[in-house]
Design a protein around this motif. Structure first.
Motif, PDB file in Angstrom:
ATOM      1  N   LEU A   3       0.843  -1.187   0.000  1.00  0.00           N
ATOM      2  CA  LEU A   3       0.000   0.000   0.000  1.00  0.00           C
ATOM      3  C   LEU A   3       0.882   1.243   0.000  1.00  0.00           C
ATOM      4  N   LYS A   4       0.481   2.236  -0.763  1.00  0.00           N
ATOM      5  CA  LYS A   4       1.216   3.493  -0.778  1.00  0.00           C
ATOM      6  C   LYS A   4       0.983   4.178   0.572  1.00  0.00           C
ATOM      7  N   THR A   5       2.056   4.328   1.360  1.00  0.00           N
ATOM      8  CA  THR A   5       1.906   4.660   2.781  1.00  0.00           C
ATOM      9  C   THR A   5       2.500   6.026   3.115  1.00  0.00           C
ATOM     10  N   ASP A  70      -3.395  11.215  -1.904  1.00  0.00           N
ATOM     11  CA  ASP A  70      -2.608  10.403  -2.830  1.00  0.00           C
ATOM     12  C   ASP A  70      -2.121   9.094  -2.216  1.00  0.00           C
ATOM     13  N   TYR A  71      -2.582   8.777  -0.990  1.00  0.00           N
ATOM     14  CA  TYR A  71      -2.068   7.592  -0.301  1.00  0.00           C
ATOM     15  C   TYR A  71      -3.184   6.607   0.046  1.00  0.00           C
ATOM     16  N   GLU A  72      -2.776   5.358   0.221  1.00  0.00           N
ATOM     17  CA  GLU A  72      -3.728   4.284   0.548  1.00  0.00           C
ATOM     18  C   GLU A  72      -3.714   3.914   2.025  1.00  0.00           C
ATOM     19  N   PHE A  73      -2.652   4.296   2.711  1.00  0.00           N
ATOM     20  CA  PHE A  73      -2.492   3.898   4.104  1.00  0.00           C
ATOM     21  C   PHE A  73      -1.799   5.035   4.851  1.00  0.00           C
ATOM     22  N   ASN A  97     -10.616  11.214   1.581  1.00  0.00           N
ATOM     23  CA  ASN A  97     -10.094  10.020   0.912  1.00  0.00           C
ATOM     24  C   ASN A  97     -10.706   8.793   1.593  1.00  0.00           C
ATOM     25  N   LYS A  99     -11.211   5.766   0.962  1.00  0.00           N
ATOM     26  CA  LYS A  99     -10.606   4.434   0.836  1.00  0.00           C
ATOM     27  C   LYS A  99      -9.332   4.263   1.667  1.00  0.00           C
ATOM     28  N   ILE A 100      -8.815   5.353   2.209  1.00  0.00           N
ATOM     29  CA  ILE A 100      -7.551   5.260   2.936  1.00  0.00           C
ATOM     30  C   ILE A 100      -7.726   4.470   4.237  1.00  0.00           C
ATOM     31  N   LYS A 101      -6.745   3.655   4.565  1.00  0.00           N
ATOM     32  CA  LYS A 101      -6.712   2.931   5.831  1.00  0.00           C
ATOM     33  C   LYS A 101      -5.860   3.737   6.810  1.00  0.00           C
TER      34      LYS A 101
END
Length: 488
Positions: A3-5, A70-73, A97, A99-101
């Motif tokens: 994941l992009k963190t 711009d990040y997923e996590f 965002n 969807k971000i975790k």
């Protein structure tokens, strides 16, 4: 790809040094920032990750929200004083965002995982204590139920996975300075008693000392002392000399850098050829031979936790040191030409007006180059916190900081109100620095360095502003108390 963190030390109060490297989270009397060392380790293990240290880079909450799109996590290092604001930021990031975790890390969530999760439902999990591998495992796709050392909500119930073992092989971790070079601007970091610019890093983790007030060993790093090999440290220091020729000082920010004599002397032998100027933390139990080896290897300054000049208070807090040993240590340092920044705390268990006077006298007797005087803060998870709660010594609203993030006295004792402790902090500074010897030392330093002169002027203005604000707060409390007595 993982994941992009985004690893985040979040924006908070103005000039707030709140986490990921600060052992005493607060807005400083003088603007100071420590490096986000804890976040740098996992940031170096994940491809595509970024370390964002918002406070020293003046990145606002709104800018942080935009970056997080711009990040997923998101891995956010929180603190007890900053937690309410961090909740609001996390919610705003999730709204922008969806969807971000989000994972929260740091001492606060390590001690209060369930409360933290329920206080902020957008948190997907919290990682307790050393979180390096937990967040990396999640970013690489490992299911929550298989990750050690985390807590999360499942069907409305909190699940606490078993604790992760403490990391033993510190050489296997990335060099944090590689991440600083990639993601941070080292000119943004300032600590008044260190040369500027400076860079800090760790060579060990953990602290075997049992000080009842100390946050890190009791909540995050633990008491077992683990060390990097001296070869690994020397290799990193050789590299950083090439990275930042403009850096004037390197700081080893370990809990207890020189606690083991043989290891310290071995490391000094490998640092000596590098010709670096460096500083570190130290206990007063360090002997002359060790101090001499440090000085010869380029050590300039030691941060020393004296805490109190009263023998009984030192016993109460399990300091494992005496005032006699502190005197000899200080003499040894001055004989060798080592500069000392002395840390003292007002409001520790057993504090009275008499012990405050004892400590101020003791500090003036030691006459170290610079001091820091803090208000005793009882952080959740520490023995001091349990003691204060059990004995009813916490101030009613239990506020650690004011609306600007500045420290407040939130512990008081019979015969010693919280406001008296706060006032003692300023009296301590006044009595210490307005002595002819101390004034001469400051003026001499300013006279020889125009940069130091500008810096000292700025720091003095900031400190006096905070001092005035706190004095007004104490006067307000005194007036309110007097009004209540009149009503009664």
């Amino acid at each position: 790809m993982p994941l992009k963190t985004l690893f985040l030390n979040p924006p908070s109060f103005e000039n707030f040094d709140g986490g990921a490297g600060s052992r005493w989270p607060a807005t400083r009397e003088i603007e100071s920032y420590w490096y986000p060392v804890w976040l740098a380790y996992p940031a170096g293990m994940l491809e595509g990750a970024r370390l964002l240290d918002a406070p020293p880079h003046y990145v606002s909450a709104q800018q942080t929200i935009e970056i997080a799109k711009d990040y997923e996590f998101l891995v956010l290092f929180t603190s007890t004083p900053g937690f309410p604001g961090d909740i609001g930021l996390a919610k705003a990031i999730k709204a922008a965002n969806p969807k971000i975790k989000i994972a929260f890390v740091g001492p606060h969530v390590s001690v209060l995982p369930e409360k933290s999760l329920r206080d902020c439902p957008v948190i997907d999990f919290v990682a307790r204590k050393e979180f390096d591998y937990a967040v990396v495992d999640y970013a690489k796709g490992k299911p929550l139920e298989e990750i050690l050392g985390i807590s999360y909500l499942k069907d409305g119930k909190v699940v606490h996975n078993p604790d992760a073992p403490q990391i033993q092989d510190l050489d296997a971790l990335p060099h944090v300075t590689d991440i600083y070079k990639r993601d941070l601007d080292v000119t943004r970091y300032n600590v008044p008693f260190l040369l500027n610019p400076y860079v800090s890093l760790y060579t060990t983790r953990g602290c075997p000392a049992q000080c009842t007030f100390c946050l890190w060993p009791q909540t995050l790093s633990g008491h077992p002392w683990r060390k990097r090999s001296t070869d690994d440290v020397a290799a990193e220091m050789s590299k950083v000399k090439q990275y930042w020729p403009e850096v004037k000082e390197f700081f080893f920010d370990d809990d207890t850098f020189n606690i083991q004599k043989a290891r310290t002397i071995e490391l000094c032998a490998k640092l000596r050829p590098l010709g670096l100027t460096w500083s570190c933390t130290s206990r007063v139990t360090t002997d002359y031979e060790t101090l001499k080896a440090m000085k010869e290897a380029g050590c300039r300054l030691l941060i020393v936790g004296y805490e109190s000049g009263d023998p009984q208070i030192l016993k109460n807090i399990k300091k494992g040191a005496t005032v006699e040993r502190a005197r000899q240590f200080t003499k040894d340092c001055h004989k060798l030409g080592l500069v000392i920044h002395g840390d003292f705390i007002m409001g520790l268990p057993g504090e009275t007006h008499e012990t405050i006077n004892n400590t101020i006298r003791f500090a003036k007797e030691l006459d170290v180059e610079t001091i820091q005087v803090s208000v005793a803060h009882a952080y959740p998870g520490t023995e001091l916190y349990d003691y204060a709660v059990k004995n009813g010594f916490m101030v009613g609203d239990n506020k650690m900081v004011d609306e600007g993030g500045h420290q407040l006295a939130h512990i008081q004792y019979p015969g010693l109100p919280a406001d008296d402790i706060l006032t003692a902090v300023h009296r301590f500074y006044d009595e210490y620095y307005f002595r002819p010897k101390a004034v001469f030392r400051i003026l001499k330093k300013a006279a020889f360095d125009s940069n130091d002169r500008k810096r000292l002027y700025k720091e003095a203005k900031t400190f006096l502003k905070v001092r005035s604000m706190r004095n007004k707060l104490v006067k307000k409390h005194t007036d309110e108390a007097a009004a209540e007595l009149v009503k009664a």
